[in-house]
Motif scaffolding. Structure first.
Motif, PDB file in Angstrom:
ATOM      1  N   LEU A  39      28.827  34.861  49.562  1.00 11.24           N
ATOM      2  CA  LEU A  39      29.496  35.854  48.723  1.00 11.24           C
ATOM      3  C   LEU A  39      30.947  35.476  48.461  1.00 11.24           C
ATOM      4  O   LEU A  39      31.473  35.712  47.360  1.00 11.24           O
ATOM      5  N   GLY A  40      31.592  34.855  49.440  1.00  8.40           N
ATOM      6  CA  GLY A  40      32.955  34.379  49.198  1.00  8.40           C
ATOM      7  C   GLY A  40      32.993  33.296  48.142  1.00  8.40           C
ATOM      8  O   GLY A  40      33.894  33.269  47.290  1.00  8.40           O
ATOM      9  N   ALA A  41      32.017  32.406  48.151  1.00 13.71           N
ATOM     10  CA  ALA A  41      31.963  31.368  47.124  1.00 13.71           C
ATOM     11  C   ALA A  41      31.724  31.984  45.751  1.00 13.71           C
ATOM     12  O   ALA A  41      32.303  31.530  44.740  1.00 13.71           O
ATOM     13  N   VAL A  42      30.906  33.013  45.699  1.00 12.83           N
ATOM     14  CA  VAL A  42      30.680  33.683  44.416  1.00 12.83           C
ATOM     15  C   VAL A  42      31.967  34.359  43.942  1.00 12.83           C
ATOM     16  O   VAL A  42      32.290  34.348  42.739  1.00 12.83           O
ATOM     17  N   ALA A  43      32.718  34.912  44.880  1.00 12.26           N
ATOM     18  CA  ALA A  43      34.017  35.482  44.508  1.00 12.26           C
ATOM     19  C   ALA A  43      34.936  34.403  43.953  1.00 12.26           C
ATOM     20  O   ALA A  43      35.684  34.637  42.985  1.00 12.26           O
ATOM     21  N   GLY A  44      34.888  33.220  44.535  1.00 16.12           N
ATOM     22  CA  GLY A  44      35.656  32.109  43.977  1.00 16.12           C
ATOM     23  C   GLY A  44      35.204  31.769  42.570  1.00 16.12           C
ATOM     24  O   GLY A  44      36.031  31.466  41.690  1.00 16.12           O
ATOM     25  N   LEU A  45      33.911  31.826  42.325  1.00 15.85           N
ATOM     26  CA  LEU A  45      33.415  31.597  40.958  1.00 15.85           C
ATOM     27  C   LEU A  45      33.984  32.630  39.994  1.00 15.85           C
ATOM     28  O   LEU A  45      34.386  32.297  38.865  1.00 15.85           O
ATOM     29  N   TYR A  46      34.029  33.872  40.423  1.00 12.35           N
ATOM     30  CA  TYR A  46      34.610  34.911  39.568  1.00 12.35           C
ATOM     31  C   TYR A  46      36.073  34.590  39.264  1.00 12.35           C
ATOM     32  O   TYR A  46      36.533  34.743  38.133  1.00 12.35           O
ATOM     33  N   LEU A  47      36.769  34.156  40.285  1.00 11.72           N
ATOM     34  CA  LEU A  47      38.182  33.832  40.069  1.00 11.72           C
ATOM     35  C   LEU A  47      38.340  32.711  39.049  1.00 11.72           C
ATOM     36  O   LEU A  47      39.203  32.769  38.177  1.00 11.72           O
ATOM     37  N   VAL A  48      37.503  31.694  39.178  1.00 14.41           N
ATOM     38  CA  VAL A  48      37.604  30.571  38.239  1.00 14.41           C
ATOM     39  C   VAL A  48      37.308  31.053  36.821  1.00 14.41           C
ATOM     40  O   VAL A  48      37.951  30.626  35.846  1.00 14.41           O
ATOM     41  N   MET A  49      36.397  31.972  36.681  1.00 13.20           N
ATOM     42  CA  MET A  49      36.043  32.447  35.344  1.00 13.20           C
ATOM     43  C   MET A  49      36.972  33.549  34.850  1.00 13.20           C
ATOM     44  O   MET A  49      36.691  34.168  33.836  1.00 13.20           O
ATOM     45  N   GLY A  50      38.038  33.822  35.576  1.00 15.58           N
ATOM     46  CA  GLY A  50      39.054  34.706  35.066  1.00 15.58           C
ATOM     47  C   GLY A  50      38.797  36.178  35.280  1.00 15.58           C
ATOM     48  O   GLY A  50      39.412  37.008  34.621  1.00 15.58           O
ATOM     49  N   ALA A  51      37.907  36.535  36.214  1.00 17.84           N
ATOM     50  CA  ALA A  51      37.671  37.958  36.492  1.00 17.84           C
ATOM     51  C   ALA A  51      38.222  38.260  37.875  1.00 17.84           C
ATOM     52  O   ALA A  51      37.480  38.391  38.847  1.00 17.84           O
ATOM     53  N   GLU A  52      39.533  38.381  37.955  1.00 19.90           N
ATOM     54  CA  GLU A  52      40.143  38.535  39.283  1.00 19.90           C
ATOM     55  C   GLU A  52      39.762  39.856  39.921  1.00 19.90           C
ATOM     56  O   GLU A  52      39.501  39.915  41.129  1.00 19.90           O
ATOM     57  N   LEU A  53      39.776  40.900  39.095  1.00 18.11           N
ATOM     58  CA  LEU A  53      39.488  42.214  39.681  1.00 18.11           C
ATOM     59  C   LEU A  53      38.095  42.226  40.306  1.00 18.11           C
ATOM     60  O   LEU A  53      37.911  42.703  41.440  1.00 18.11           O
ATOM     61  N   VAL A  54      37.129  41.656  39.594  1.00 15.68           N
ATOM     62  CA  VAL A  54      35.773  41.602  40.148  1.00 15.68           C
ATOM     63  C   VAL A  54      35.760  40.758  41.415  1.00 15.68           C
ATOM     64  O   VAL A  54      35.082  41.086  42.403  1.00 15.68           O
ATOM     65  N   ALA A  55      36.536  39.671  41.406  1.00 18.01           N
ATOM     66  CA  ALA A  55      36.552  38.799  42.575  1.00 18.01           C
ATOM     67  C   ALA A  55      37.092  39.527  43.791  1.00 18.01           C
ATOM     68  O   ALA A  55      36.505  39.456  44.882  1.00 18.01           O
TER      69      ALA A  55
END
Lengths: 131, 302
Positions: free
Chosen positions: B39-55
């Motif tokens: 789940l942390g890696a998926v949060a990193g994916l969100y960050l890379v795709m520009g969705a910080e709040l979701v991350a």
């Protein structure tokens, strides 16, 4: 950014979640696999928001929606799905713990779906203890 | 292949790899911690795709709350520390279906997107997401808050067995009898009382037997002394006369149950006789209405 990378990652995570739900017998591990599947869906939503929706031009926003210059509906959906997952895991774990308190087991195969009266429950219990 | 692609690939490998360990690990606690990594890696994916709040919401809610909840459940169900063998079913059907779903979806998405390149959205999207949530999606947001409240109440009701518990059907089948009698007359209580009474009777019989033996022994000893003393008594008529005088009154006194002597003289008494007069009472006269005892009245008339 190549959009295919997060999509394929999300598809593989969803497949792993399906495998886990079908393979695992422990209810808590099944819930973990469900979390994996929900995360795959979230990843799809965020990736679609970042790629497809970001490049759509000339498309009118939803007529009933409040018009915003840069719609981020995918992120909002992802947030909603996270909230849903939190509610799901809360209620699911409450059910699992209550079942464990009643039967001392968290194995999904041994959940008696049709035994409602106490005698049959007691018989299966004694059988399992004996066997 | 840009930096974003490299990051996405690395984080995706971590997410998929630890996800595979989640569904294959034989230890419950390790599965929970691999889920944290995934789940942390998926949060990193969100960050890379520009969705910080979701991350960050992902980190807060999933890693911070959901996984902790799952580990609490692992702890509360007394999962064994170490590998447990009975966690899994047979692997083949699950592997076939899971691989079919995962690879099929991956092939579909890869075929639909090919190697198309997209521009990453600008970062700093939290303000836009907030405007969306409280603008266009405010109704689903409120519905979700009600759903969270319902889930909270449901989890509390499920966790507390005293809330909303249905009455036991076996207990309901038992008819509600009269209030509990303080004098318990059930079979085992009666049997226990019988046993106690029998034990007491045995003890009394033993004590009586011992007392009778003692009295018999004393009588034998007394008879032996009397036999020894007899020759002296026979040769002494004066003593016999004194004996008659002393004990004649004893023989002449009224026995228990006899009428008092007519002469009015006080009868001879000794300490063995209970103090007070005793009279012959006619039962048939006494029974109706309990008349007064006749004896003292007669005495007063005289």
């Amino acid at each position: 950014m190549h959009a295919v990378i997060p999509y394929v990652i999300a598809a593989l995570l969803f497949g792993l979640g399906v495998y886990g739900v079908l393979r695992r017998r422990n209810a808590i591990l099944v819930l973990m696999a469900v979390e994996l599947m929900l995360n795959a869906v979230n990843l799809i939503l965020v990736a679609a928001d970042a790629t497809v929706k970001n490049t759509l031009t000339g498309v009118q926003p939803e007529a009933w929606a409040h018009p915003v210059p840069e719609p981020r509906a995918g992120a909002v959906f992802a947030l909603f799905v996270i909230v849903l997952a939190a509610a799901e895991v809360g209620v699911g774990l409450a059910i699992v713990l209550q079942y464990y308190r009643l039967r001392r087991a968290v194995v999904l195969d041994e959940v008696a779906l049709h035994a409602h009266d106490h005698e049959t429950d007691h018989e299966t219990e004694t059988e399992r203890v004996a066997g | 292949m840009t930096v974003a692609d490299a990051l996405l690939l690395a984080l995706g490998l971590i997410a998929v790899g630890s996800g595979a360990l989640v569904v294959t690990s034989a230890q419950l606690v390790r599965a929970g911690f691999y889920l944290v990594v995934s789940l942390g890696a998926v949060a990193g994916l969100y960050l890379v795709m520009g969705a910080e709040l979701v991350a960050w919401v992902q980190v807060l809610v999933y890693v911070g709350a959901v996984v902790v909840l799952l580990l609490f459940a692992v702890m509360l169900t007394r999962a064994p520390i170490g590998p447990s063998r009975d966690l899994d079913r047979s692997a083949l059907p699950a592997a076939v279906i899971g691989a079919g779903v995962g690879l099929g979806l991956a092939a579909l998405l890869a075929d639909s997107f090919r190697w198309t390149r997209f521009e990453l959205p600008p970062t700093g999207s939290a303000q836009r997401v907030g405007a969306q949530v409280f603008g266009a999606w405010v109704l689903p947001f409120e519905v979700l808050s009600i759903l969270l409240l319902a889930a909270l109440v449901g989890a509390i009701v499920l966790s507390r067995p005293d809330l909303g518990a249905r009455p036991d059907p076996e207990a309901a089948a038992v008819p509600v009898g009269p209030p509990h009698d303080p004098v318990d007359e059930s079979a085992e209580v009666v049997a226990r009382l019988d046993r106690i009474a029998a034990r007491q009777a045995d003890a009394q019989a033993r004590v009586r037997q011992a007392h009778a033996d003692k009295v018999a022994a004393e009588n034998r000893a007394a008879a032996a002394t009397v036999v020894e003393a007899d020759p002296e008594d026979e040769v002494d008529p004066l003593r016999q006369q004194a004996h008659d005088i002393i004990f004649g009154a004893q023989r002449a006194r009224p026995k228990v149950g006899e009428m008092a002597p007519e002469s009015g003289t006080t009868p001879a008494r000794d300490q063995d006789v209970i103090e007070g007069e005793s009279y012959l009472v006619d039962d048939s006269k006494m029974l109706p209405g309990r008349p007064a005892l006749p004896g003292p009245e007669k005495q007063e008339e005289e």
